[in-house]
Design a protein around this motif. Structure first.
Motif, PDB file in Angstrom:
ATOM      1  N   GLN A  15     -11.909  -1.090  -3.701  1.00  0.00           N
ATOM      2  CA  GLN A  15     -11.566  -1.865  -2.504  1.00  0.00           C
ATOM      3  C   GLN A  15     -12.592  -2.977  -2.356  1.00  0.00           C
ATOM      4  N   THR A  18       0.818  -1.219   0.000  1.00  0.00           N
ATOM      5  CA  THR A  18       0.000   0.000   0.000  1.00  0.00           C
ATOM      6  C   THR A  18       0.850   1.268   0.000  1.00  0.00           C
ATOM      7  N   ARG A  23      -6.949  -3.601  -1.880  1.00  0.00           N
ATOM      8  CA  ARG A  23      -7.027  -2.282  -2.501  1.00  0.00           C
ATOM      9  C   ARG A  23      -6.575  -2.386  -3.949  1.00  0.00           C
ATOM     10  N   TYR A  40      -5.458  -0.528  -7.407  1.00  0.00           N
ATOM     11  CA  TYR A  40      -4.857   0.714  -7.860  1.00  0.00           C
ATOM     12  C   TYR A  40      -4.718   0.712  -9.378  1.00  0.00           C
ATOM     13  N   LEU A  43      -5.911   4.993  -6.258  1.00  0.00           N
ATOM     14  CA  LEU A  43      -6.824   4.009  -5.684  1.00  0.00           C
ATOM     15  C   LEU A  43      -8.156   4.077  -6.420  1.00  0.00           C
TER      16      LEU A  43
END
Length: 252
Positions: A200, A187, A210, A212, A197
């Motif tokens: 989620q 992260t 998460r 990205y 981001l």
């Protein structure tokens, strides 16, 4: 001096050990080094895969990266060319790991069976039945990146991503997706690179993941803002330059 090179067959024992020791999320690390080795080899051999290693001055592998330039096409190719070997290796590993086998049956068996059926053409693909204006754009995914614990914060991960970006953009890819566990080492690393981001969700094992978006070049930096096309978000991401997002006027 650190060098970034394509994965060699002789590297796989080292990269599989790195993966198993440092990337424990998901099912594959639980299936052992043999399965991981075949899985990593599939990225090196696939026309849609990218497999890189980082070597130190003594030619030791101190990091590895695996990704795709067209994710669906890559896994379709893997199903046809590596599917039987991966299935045998996975089943063999689960025979000696009953808890892993139970977890697989409970959380993944149905999804894997449907995925294989879609790739083999037995079931229609999800995108074929949905009207998606951007369905023709391949999705690039940075699947795994790992460095030896003794080499962290020495630029190994950045160099690997730079190598991925160079090779992906040469194949016409301008941005990639990646997923990392919330609260893990990935992260802060990805956020320092300027990754955006975009989502989620929970994994099959209950971990919070998460998602990205990694911008690879200037072409990939332009994205619709809330779909209204009045402005675009540009993310200044490595390897161009780092920094927070800024708003640019609409492109002509």
């Amino acid at each position: 001096m650190l060098s970034i090179e394509p994965l060699r067959t002789s590297d796989i024992e080292a990269t599989a050990s790195l993966h198993r020791k440092n990337l424990r999320l998901g099912l594959f690390p639980k299936l052992g080094r043999h399965f991981l080795g075949l899985y990593q080899e599939s990225f090196a051999r696939s026309p849609y895969g990218i497999a890189l290693v980082a070597r130190d001055d003594d030619d030791h592998v101190v990091g590895a990266l695996f990704g795709t330039t067209a994710n669906a096409e890559h896994y379709r190719w893997v199903t046809h060319n590596f599917g039987s070997r991966l299935a045998l290796a996975g089943c063999g590993a689960m025979l000696t790991r009953p808890q892993v086998a139970l977890d697989f049956a409970r959380t993944r068996m149905g999804r894997y069976a449907r995925g294989v059926a879609r790739h083999m053409g037995v079931l229609p693909s999800a995108s074929a039945s949905a009207a998606q204006p951007r369905a023709s754009r391949p999705v690039s995914v940075l699947s795994h990146i790992v460095t030896d614990a003794t080499m962290r914060r020495r630029g190994v991960g950045r160099r690997l991503i730079e190598g991925f970006a160079n090779r992906a953009t040469a194949r016409g890819v301008h941005r990639a997706l990646l997923v990392t566990e919330e609260g893990g080492l990935g992260t802060p690393f990805f956020e320092r690179l300027g990754c955006r981001l975009v989502g989620q969700h929970k994994s099959h094992d209950g971990a919070i993941l998460r998602e990205y978006r990694l911008i690879l070049d200037e072409e990939g930096a332009y994205e619709d803002l809330a779909g209204d096309r009045r402005a675009y978000t540009v993310v200044h991401a490595y390897p161009k330059r780092l920094g927070s997002a800024s708003i640019l006027p609409e492109r002509p």
